[in-house]
Design a protein around this motif. Sequence first.
Motif, PDB file in Angstrom:
ATOM      1  N   PHE A 417      68.017 -51.599 -21.034  1.00 56.69           N
ATOM      2  CA  PHE A 417      68.873 -51.733 -19.857  1.00 56.69           C
ATOM      3  C   PHE A 417      69.718 -50.485 -19.611  1.00 56.69           C
ATOM      4  O   PHE A 417      70.098 -50.212 -18.463  1.00 56.69           O
ATOM      5  N   LEU A 418      69.968 -49.704 -20.659  1.00 54.98           N
ATOM      6  CA  LEU A 418      70.670 -48.433 -20.475  1.00 54.98           C
ATOM      7  C   LEU A 418      69.796 -47.448 -19.704  1.00 54.98           C
ATOM      8  O   LEU A 418      70.264 -46.745 -18.798  1.00 54.98           O
ATOM      9  N   LEU A 419      68.512 -47.405 -20.043  1.00 56.22           N
ATOM     10  CA  LEU A 419      67.579 -46.539 -19.313  1.00 56.22           C
ATOM     11  C   LEU A 419      67.482 -46.965 -17.844  1.00 56.22           C
ATOM     12  O   LEU A 419      67.520 -46.123 -16.935  1.00 56.22           O
ATOM     13  N   LEU A 420      67.368 -48.266 -17.618  1.00 55.62           N
ATOM     14  CA  LEU A 420      67.297 -48.753 -16.235  1.00 55.62           C
ATOM     15  C   LEU A 420      68.583 -48.440 -15.472  1.00 55.62           C
ATOM     16  O   LEU A 420      68.546 -48.034 -14.297  1.00 55.62           O
ATOM     17  N   HIS A 421      69.711 -48.634 -16.137  1.00 53.55           N
ATOM     18  CA  HIS A 421      71.003 -48.346 -15.504  1.00 53.55           C
ATOM     19  C   HIS A 421      71.104 -46.879 -15.109  1.00 53.55           C
ATOM     20  O   HIS A 421      71.516 -46.546 -13.980  1.00 53.55           O
ATOM     21  N   LEU A 422      70.725 -45.970 -16.005  1.00 52.42           N
ATOM     22  CA  LEU A 422      70.803 -44.542 -15.708  1.00 52.42           C
ATOM     23  C   LEU A 422      69.877 -44.161 -14.562  1.00 52.42           C
ATOM     24  O   LEU A 422      70.247 -43.377 -13.671  1.00 52.42           O
ATOM     25  N   LEU A 423      68.675 -44.708 -14.564  1.00 53.10           N
ATOM     26  CA  LEU A 423      67.726 -44.406 -13.488  1.00 53.10           C
ATOM     27  C   LEU A 423      68.257 -44.893 -12.144  1.00 53.10           C
ATOM     28  O   LEU A 423      68.186 -44.183 -11.127  1.00 53.10           O
ATOM     29  N   MET A 424      68.800 -46.118 -12.114  1.00 49.88           N
ATOM     30  CA  MET A 424      69.334 -46.655 -10.863  1.00 49.88           C
ATOM     31  C   MET A 424      70.598 -45.928 -10.438  1.00 49.88           C
ATOM     32  O   MET A 424      70.811 -45.670  -9.238  1.00 49.88           O
ATOM     33  N   LEU A 425      71.437 -45.585 -11.401  1.00 51.28           N
ATOM     34  CA  LEU A 425      72.667 -44.848 -11.113  1.00 51.28           C
ATOM     35  C   LEU A 425      72.346 -43.515 -10.436  1.00 51.28           C
ATOM     36  O   LEU A 425      72.911 -43.173  -9.393  1.00 51.28           O
ATOM     37  N   LEU A 426      71.418 -42.768 -11.031  1.00 50.61           N
ATOM     38  CA  LEU A 426      71.051 -41.479 -10.447  1.00 50.61           C
ATOM     39  C   LEU A 426      70.313 -41.658  -9.132  1.00 50.61           C
ATOM     40  O   LEU A 426      70.459 -40.851  -8.207  1.00 50.61           O
ATOM     41  N   GLY A 427      69.536 -42.740  -9.025  1.00 52.41           N
ATOM     42  CA  GLY A 427      68.842 -43.015  -7.775  1.00 52.41           C
ATOM     43  C   GLY A 427      69.802 -43.294  -6.636  1.00 52.41           C
ATOM     44  O   GLY A 427      69.592 -42.852  -5.507  1.00 52.41           O
ATOM     45  N   GLU A 428      70.877 -44.015  -6.932  1.00 57.28           N
ATOM     46  CA  GLU A 428      71.844 -44.373  -5.886  1.00 57.28           C
ATOM     47  C   GLU A 428      72.545 -43.154  -5.310  1.00 57.28           C
ATOM     48  O   GLU A 428      72.853 -43.114  -4.112  1.00 57.28           O
ATOM     49  N   VAL A 429      72.818 -42.148  -6.142  1.00 60.73           N
ATOM     50  CA  VAL A 429      73.569 -40.992  -5.640  1.00 60.73           C
ATOM     51  C   VAL A 429      72.673 -39.824  -5.248  1.00 60.73           C
ATOM     52  O   VAL A 429      73.029 -39.013  -4.396  1.00 60.73           O
ATOM     53  N   ALA A 430      71.491 -39.719  -5.873  1.00 56.76           N
ATOM     54  CA  ALA A 430      70.647 -38.549  -5.638  1.00 56.76           C
ATOM     55  C   ALA A 430      69.546 -38.779  -4.606  1.00 56.76           C
ATOM     56  O   ALA A 430      69.007 -37.819  -4.057  1.00 56.76           O
ATOM     57  N   MET A 431      69.193 -40.034  -4.339  1.00 55.79           N
ATOM     58  CA  MET A 431      68.118 -40.280  -3.377  1.00 55.79           C
ATOM     59  C   MET A 431      68.575 -39.907  -1.971  1.00 55.79           C
ATOM     60  O   MET A 431      69.776 -39.851  -1.685  1.00 55.79           O
ATOM     61  N   PRO A 432      67.637 -39.621  -1.042  1.00 53.22           N
ATOM     62  CA  PRO A 432      68.035 -39.287   0.339  1.00 53.22           C
ATOM     63  C   PRO A 432      68.832 -40.431   0.970  1.00 53.22           C
ATOM     64  O   PRO A 432      68.476 -41.597   0.822  1.00 53.22           O
ATOM     65  N   HIS A 433      69.899 -40.068   1.659  1.00 51.24           N
ATOM     66  CA  HIS A 433      70.748 -41.062   2.295  1.00 51.24           C
ATOM     67  C   HIS A 433      70.549 -41.049   3.804  1.00 51.24           C
ATOM     68  O   HIS A 433      70.311 -40.000   4.400  1.00 51.24           O
ATOM     69  N   ALA A 434      70.667 -42.216   4.402  1.00 51.54           N
ATOM     70  CA  ALA A 434      70.344 -42.356   5.822  1.00 51.54           C
ATOM     71  C   ALA A 434      71.442 -41.823   6.737  1.00 51.54           C
ATOM     72  O   ALA A 434      71.183 -41.474   7.879  1.00 51.54           O
ATOM     73  N   THR A 435      72.690 -41.771   6.263  1.00 49.26           N
ATOM     74  CA  THR A 435      73.804 -41.367   7.126  1.00 49.26           C
ATOM     75  C   THR A 435      74.625 -40.265   6.464  1.00 49.26           C
ATOM     76  O   THR A 435      74.615 -40.095   5.241  1.00 49.26           O
ATOM     77  N   ASP A 436      75.364 -39.531   7.313  1.00 49.35           N
ATOM     78  CA  ASP A 436      76.262 -38.498   6.798  1.00 49.35           C
ATOM     79  C   ASP A 436      77.351 -39.112   5.926  1.00 49.35           C
ATOM     80  O   ASP A 436      77.798 -38.496   4.953  1.00 49.35           O
ATOM     81  N   ASN A 437      77.791 -40.318   6.292  1.00 46.33           N
ATOM     82  CA  ASN A 437      78.826 -40.996   5.524  1.00 46.33           C
ATOM     83  C   ASN A 437      78.383 -41.191   4.078  1.00 46.33           C
ATOM     84  O   ASN A 437      79.132 -40.913   3.131  1.00 46.33           O
TER      85      ASN A 437
END
Length: 512
Positions: A417-437
């Motif tokens: 679950f630590l590996l999953l948490h890190l992957l999701m954590l980085l995904g949430e901030v590093a993945m392309p975002h739809a808005t400037d906000n």
Amino acid sequence: MKYGFVIDNRKCIGCHACTVACKTENQVPVGVNRTWVKYVEKGIFPDARRVFQVTRCNHCEKPPCVTICPVTAMYQRKDGIVDFDSDRCIGCKACMQACPYDAIYMDPDHGTAAKCHFCAHRTEVGLEPACVIVCPEHAIIAGDLSDASSEAAQLVARESVRVRKPEQGTRPKLYYIDGDENAIVPTAARHESFYMWSERNAAVQGGGASYPVDSPLLRKNALAAYDVSHARPWGWQVPAYCWTKSIGSGALAVPAIAMALGKLSGDRVRDIALATVALVFTALTTVLLVGDLDHKERFLRVVFMPQSKSWLARGAFILIAYSGSCGAFWLAAVAGFSSVTSILLWPTVGLGFCAAAYTAFLFGQCEGRDLWQTPLLPAHLIVQALLCGSAVLALLPKAIGGSSQAEPVASAMLVVFLLLHLLMLLGEVAMPHATDNARYGARLMMQGPFSAAFWGGGVGVGGVIPLMILLGGFLFSAPNRIVVGVASVLVLAGLLIFEWCFVMAGQSVPNS
């Protein structure tokens, strides 16, 4: 009938008469505003220009502040005006998070939400709002947008108009003629520590929005010469609530999964201990939620006078259901009714997952905080609950249910679950975002004022270091109790730091 405003920027002279009239008419306290005028200077001398933007509630056709309010203190009238009832408000500040326009504030005198309400007391008797009648240039026009003969409707039909943040889907009814990109887009103009005749209000609770000088969203040669500050609505209680809720909702889940996989046998003492942890941390979650209200004495209105579309109200019922199921499980375990605990275990775990995940839908209703609206968040919150459940199992003393059989289960679950948490954590901030906000919020976490806590605490202390400790233990031999315990403490600490960064960065993005 559909009341709305038209602001004619070709006429506005930035005199602030509308601000003063609004404050006088509605007795708005010092330090907060229902209407304010933003100054933006653009260009290079001598080819420079100052533009003005009158800013206030947009009286949206689909107002997110109404949807998120748990007690219907914010409501939409039949004439389209979005109004508020101070007597119902519990001071949860969720409406402030839902508004993409910074239009709502907490009244410092009464601790309730307030905003522009179209001077409803005047409109109802056939008078125009105070800001309209005081404007010396007739730059503010109010009227029924559904009446083709009204001046407001004719201007919207005839002129090239624009609204703020159309991508939010709120269908705002505040239209700007000759709206300037540098003023309408909150992240376009540079903000310095002082304005043309005042400093930025650092005394605002929470510090207000953050304006990094290296933001890639800044437009060239655009400076905010005057603006007003807005508070970050939620304080430390909300990240702490996310953390305690993860612990409470995941405490029973990991042993249940391990028993289903045949890796762990039943244990009455462990059931009692973990159910106690779940109840205590769920109770702490409720205490934190109530503690963040400006009107704590009105909290029970969420239960007895709920607004059914609000995930804040729905979440209260989910927490009640989970607490009730967990309490029944605890009583059955104490009484030694093993058959009853077996029946109650998975329904309780399922309600725990619901308790963990509902915050994602609450954050989804916060239209002003796009960073929180990642599609990964529901699954990530469940992973965080399971991660906390693994840490709790690892830290459980042998005297109250910890065992040699549970240690390898807890350590293995921690790694997964630590590996999953890190992957999701980085995904949430590093993945392309739809808005400037959302991009702005992610940048504040990764490269802005929250970067040290995010990388050092959330990722380093709470992720990489405990993962290395656990993997090192597996490499040489099975991790001993001390190693797993240290890793568990680091995981819990890092998760709390991450929650703080995520909540604070999301509401540090300027919305006006």
